[in-house]
Motif scaffolding. Structure first.
Motif, short mmCIF file in Angstrom:
data_model
loop_
_atom_site.label_atom_id
_atom_site.label_comp_id
_atom_site.label_asym_id
_atom_site.label_seq_id
_atom_site.Cartn_x
_atom_site.Cartn_y
_atom_site.Cartn_z
N TRP A 96 16.11 3.86 5.48
CA TRP A 96 15.34 4.39 4.37
C TRP A 96 13.97 3.72 4.31
CZ3 TRP A 96 19.59 3.77 0.08
CH2 TRP A 96 20.49 4.83 0.17
N THR A 97 13.04 4.44 3.70
CA THR A 97 11.72 3.87 3.43
C THR A 97 11.84 2.91 2.24
OG1 THR A 97 11.10 5.59 1.86
CG2 THR A 97 10.56 5.99 4.20
N VAL A 98 10.81 2.09 2.08
CA VAL A 98 10.76 1.21 0.92
C VAL A 98 10.89 2.04 -0.35
CG1 VAL A 98 9.31 -0.41 -0.38
CG2 VAL A 98 9.45 -0.58 2.13
N ARG A 99 10.21 3.17 -0.41
CA ARG A 99 10.28 4.06 -1.58
C ARG A 99 11.73 4.46 -1.86
NH1 ARG A 99 7.09 7.63 -4.33
NH2 ARG A 99 5.33 7.28 -2.93
N THR B 221 11.98 -7.51 1.82
CA THR B 221 11.34 -8.78 2.17
C THR B 221 11.41 -9.06 3.66
OG1 THR B 221 13.36 -10.02 1.60
CG2 THR B 221 11.68 -9.78 -0.13
N GLU B 222 12.48 -8.66 4.31
CA GLU B 222 12.58 -8.84 5.77
C GLU B 222 11.60 -7.92 6.49
OE1 GLU B 222 14.29 -11.24 7.51
OE2 GLU B 222 14.51 -12.01 5.46
N LEU B 223 11.41 -6.69 5.98
CA LEU B 223 10.40 -5.78 6.55
C LEU B 223 9.02 -6.41 6.42
CD1 LEU B 223 9.42 -3.03 7.70
CD2 LEU B 223 9.37 -2.22 5.31
N ARG B 224 8.72 -6.97 5.25
CA ARG B 224 7.41 -7.60 5.04
C ARG B 224 7.20 -8.73 6.04
NH1 ARG B 224 5.25 -6.99 -1.00
NH2 ARG B 224 3.49 -7.91 0.06
N LYS B 225 8.21 -9.55 6.27
CA LYS B 225 8.09 -10.64 7.24
C LYS B 225 7.84 -10.07 8.63
CE LYS B 225 11.31 -13.70 4.93
NZ LYS B 225 12.69 -14.25 5.01
N LYS B 226 8.64 -9.09 9.01
CA LYS B 226 8.54 -8.51 10.35
C LYS B 226 7.15 -7.90 10.57
CE LYS B 226 10.23 -4.40 12.03
NZ LYS B 226 11.24 -3.35 12.12
N MET B 227 6.60 -7.26 9.55
CA MET B 227 5.32 -6.57 9.68
C MET B 227 4.13 -7.48 9.35
SD MET B 227 6.37 -3.62 10.67
CE MET B 227 5.13 -2.36 10.44
N GLY B 228 4.40 -8.67 8.86
CA GLY B 228 3.30 -9.57 8.51
C GLY B 228 2.55 -9.14 7.26
N TRP B 229 3.26 -8.51 6.34
CA TRP B 229 2.61 -8.05 5.09
C TRP B 229 2.64 -9.16 4.09
CZ3 TRP B 229 5.80 -2.89 4.86
CH2 TRP B 229 5.34 -2.02 5.85
N SER C 222 0.85 -1.20 0.00
CA SER C 222 0.00 0.00 0.00
C SER C 222 0.88 1.24 0.00
CB SER C 222 -0.88 0.01 1.25
OG SER C 222 -0.08 0.26 2.40
N PRO C 223 0.30 2.40 -0.31
CA PRO C 223 1.07 3.65 -0.23
C PRO C 223 1.69 3.87 1.16
CG PRO C 223 -0.93 4.04 -1.46
CD PRO C 223 -1.03 2.64 -0.90
N GLN C 224 0.96 3.51 2.21
CA GLN C 224 1.50 3.66 3.56
C GLN C 224 2.69 2.72 3.79
OE1 GLN C 224 -1.33 2.97 6.71
NE2 GLN C 224 0.18 3.32 8.32
#
Length: 174
Positions: free
Chosen positions: A57-60, A166-174, A44-46
Motif C-alpha cells: 500500500w501507499t502511505v496514503r 518510518t522504515e520507508l522514510r529511512k530507506k528513501m532518506g526522507w 510531500s504529495p508524491q
C-alpha cells in the motif's frame, strides 16, 4: 534483512495478560495517533503516494487503513461488552484500501478521525474491569476471540503500520 511486510515482526499473543500488560497495550493504543501523525509529518504529495514496499500500500492507503481497522476494533469491543460472544462481521481491508474515498481524502482527515476514535477507545479501555477482558466475540474465520487478545493485537497493529512508514522514510532518506 527483515520482511518489509512485518517491520516489527508478526503479531504474537503470549496468552493471558496481567494488569501491567494491559496498561502497556492501552498506552500503545493511546500513542498511535501521535506516532502516525509524526510518521507522515512533512511528507510531500508524491511521497504520500509511495508504496511502503514493492506491491504494498501507499502511505496514503496506510494512513486511511489504520482508523478504518481501529473503528472495526472499537465496535468489536462495544459488541463484546454488551452482547454474549456476538458474531462480528469481518471486512475486506484490501478492497477498502482501493475505494475512491481513500484516493480523494486528504490524510489529515483520517489522522483527525484516529485522534477522536482513540480518545473514545482509550476511555473505554481504561474503564474495563478484570472480568471484562475475558469477554469474547466470534470471528467467522478466527473463532472465539477474547478482548485481551484483541487489545494486544491492536497495540501491535498501530506500531506495525507506523513502522511501515518510518522504515520507508529511512530507506528513501526522507
Amino acid at each position: 534483512m527483515p520482511d518489509p511486510r512485518y517491520p516489527i515482526g508478526k503479531f504474537v499473543f503470549e496468552g493471558q495478560l496481567n494488569e501491567a500488560h494491559r496498561e502497556e497495550f492501552i498506552n500503545d493504543i493511546e500513542q498511535t495517533p501521535a506516532a502516525l501523525r509524526s510518521a507522515v509529518q512533512g511528507l510531500s504529495p508524491q511521497q504520500i503516494e509511495t508504496p511502503y514496499r514493492e506491491g504494498g500500500w501507499t502511505v496514503r492507503q496506510v494512513v486511511h487503513h489504520v482508523p478504518e481497522s481501529h473503528m472495526n476494533a472499537y465496535i468489536r469491543f462495544k459488541l463484546a461488552l454488551t452482547e454474549e460472544s456476538p458474531t462480528i462481521k469481518p471486512y475486506l481491508e484490501d478492497r477498502w484500501a482501493t475505494l475512491p474515498d481513500v484516493h480523494s481524502t486528504p490524510p489529515e482527515v483520517s489522522l483527525s478521525l484516529l485522534d477522536a476514535l482513540h480518545n473514545r477507545w482509550v476511555r473505554l479501555l481504561r474503564s474495563l474491569q478484570a472480568r471484562d477482558w475475558k469477554r469474547t466475540f466470534n470471528h467467522p474465520e478466527l473463532g472465539i476471540v477474547p478482548l485481551e487478545k484483541t487489545l494486544a493485537l491492536y497495540a501491535w497493529h498501530g506500531k506495525h503500520h507506523v513502522a511501515h512508514i518510518t522504515e520507508l522514510r529511512k530507506k528513501m532518506g526522507w
